[in-house]
Design an enzyme around this catalytic site. Structure first.
Site, PDB file in Angstrom:
ATOM      1  N   SER A 164       0.841  -1.197   0.000  1.00  0.00           N
ATOM      2  CA  SER A 164       0.000   0.000   0.000  1.00  0.00           C
ATOM      3  C   SER A 164       0.869   1.238   0.000  1.00  0.00           C
ATOM      4  O   SER A 164       1.989   1.233   0.523  1.00  0.00           O
ATOM      5  CB  SER A 164      -0.896   0.018   1.240  1.00  0.00           C
ATOM      6  OG  SER A 164      -1.537   1.271   1.399  1.00  0.00           O
ATOM      7  N   TYR A 185      -1.629  -0.904  10.151  1.00  0.00           N
ATOM      8  CA  TYR A 185      -1.750  -1.242   8.731  1.00  0.00           C
ATOM      9  C   TYR A 185      -0.510  -0.810   7.967  1.00  0.00           C
ATOM     10  O   TYR A 185       0.047  -1.566   7.164  1.00  0.00           O
ATOM     11  CB  TYR A 185      -2.991  -0.561   8.159  1.00  0.00           C
ATOM     12  CG  TYR A 185      -3.224  -0.800   6.685  1.00  0.00           C
ATOM     13  CD1 TYR A 185      -3.691  -2.032   6.228  1.00  0.00           C
ATOM     14  CD2 TYR A 185      -3.004   0.206   5.750  1.00  0.00           C
ATOM     15  CE1 TYR A 185      -3.921  -2.257   4.870  1.00  0.00           C
ATOM     16  CE2 TYR A 185      -3.239  -0.007   4.395  1.00  0.00           C
ATOM     17  CZ  TYR A 185      -3.692  -1.231   3.963  1.00  0.00           C
ATOM     18  OH  TYR A 185      -3.927  -1.450   2.635  1.00  0.00           O
TER      19      TYR A 185
END
Length: 253
Positions: A144, A159
């Site tokens: 990401s 995350y």
């Protein structure tokens, strides 16, 4: 061996609007046979049936919780019994968490790492030896932009840290198994229209994010799926250990 004789495994590919499902379709369109692995067995089988019908390839849907060692082993055994060996693995299964670091509990931190990092380890550890033995393989991690810029899109510290761990995982693995004909790369999407954020990125917040994207729109799942399919080509064998940004220019470095 042509990709028409090989299977591409995509984890977490049952969601209708997800990157995984779009990737499975794109790989099938390129001639790969497909194995959809997902927590939801019925949805995995439905996804596989749709892919087979649309592209004329062999597709199978398997129930697999990547955090469960026995489930991963069972899926790997089922794949090993198929005459179309695994030639590609897309580590797409993942979960996000928007919780601020000062509020995150250890259990949530562990859950995010269990799916994104330990899960990727388990399925990769199960399938990579076969690729090494056969002298061909393509492994792609779905990281990401949050891993590169330090969160700030939707995911919090847990995350961002987990997705950054995937980048290190991919780079080190690329060095180790490159001599065996297996490439390992990462894709780092930015703001993509999927269901993973649960509608949390709407209204003013989404408008603010779009204002920072030079191409002026959020990403489509096809933007990511097409790149992954490119990295899985037999012709892409000189690309490994790389991280590809798919963020519309929102993070340029």
């Amino acid at each position: 061996m042509p990709v028409t004789d090989l299977t591409a495994v995509v984890t977490g590919a049952a969601s209708r609007r997800g990157i995984g499902r779009a990737t499975a379709h794109a790989l099938a369109a390129a001639g790969w046979n497909i194995a959809v692995l997902d927590l939801d067995e019925a949805a995995a089988k439905e996804s596989a049936d749709e892919i087979a019908a649309r592209h004329g390839v062999h597709a199978v849907g398997l129930a697999c919780d990547v955090t469960d060692e026995s489930a991963v082993a069972a899926a790997a055994d089922a794949l090993a019994a198929d005459p179309r060996p695994v030639g590609a693995l897309v580590n797409n299964a993942g979960i996000t968490s928007p919780t601020r670091f000062l509020d995150v509990e250890a259990a949530e931190w562990d859950r995010v790492f269990a799916v994104n990092v330990r899960g990727a380890f388990s399925i990769t550890r199960a399938l990579a030896p076969g690729m090494v033995e056969r002298g061909f393989g393509r492994i792609v991690f779905l990281s990401s932009v949050s891993a590169e810029r330090g969160g700030g899109v939707f995911g919090g510290v847990a995350y961002s840290a987990a997705k950054a761990a995937q980048l290190g995982f991919a780079r080190a693995l690329a060095r180790e198994i490159g001599p065996n004909g297996v490439t390992v790369n990462s894709v780092a999407p930015g703001l993509i229209d999927t269901d993973i954020t649960g509608g949390a990125l709407e209204g003013e917040r989404k408008a603010a994010l779009l204002a920072g994207i030079p191409v002026g729109r959020s990403g489509r799942v096809s933007d990511v799926a097409d790149l992954i399919t490119y990295l899985c080509r037999a012709e892409s064998g000189y690309i490994t250990g790389a991280t590809y940004d798919v963020n519309g220019g929102s993070h340029i470095h």
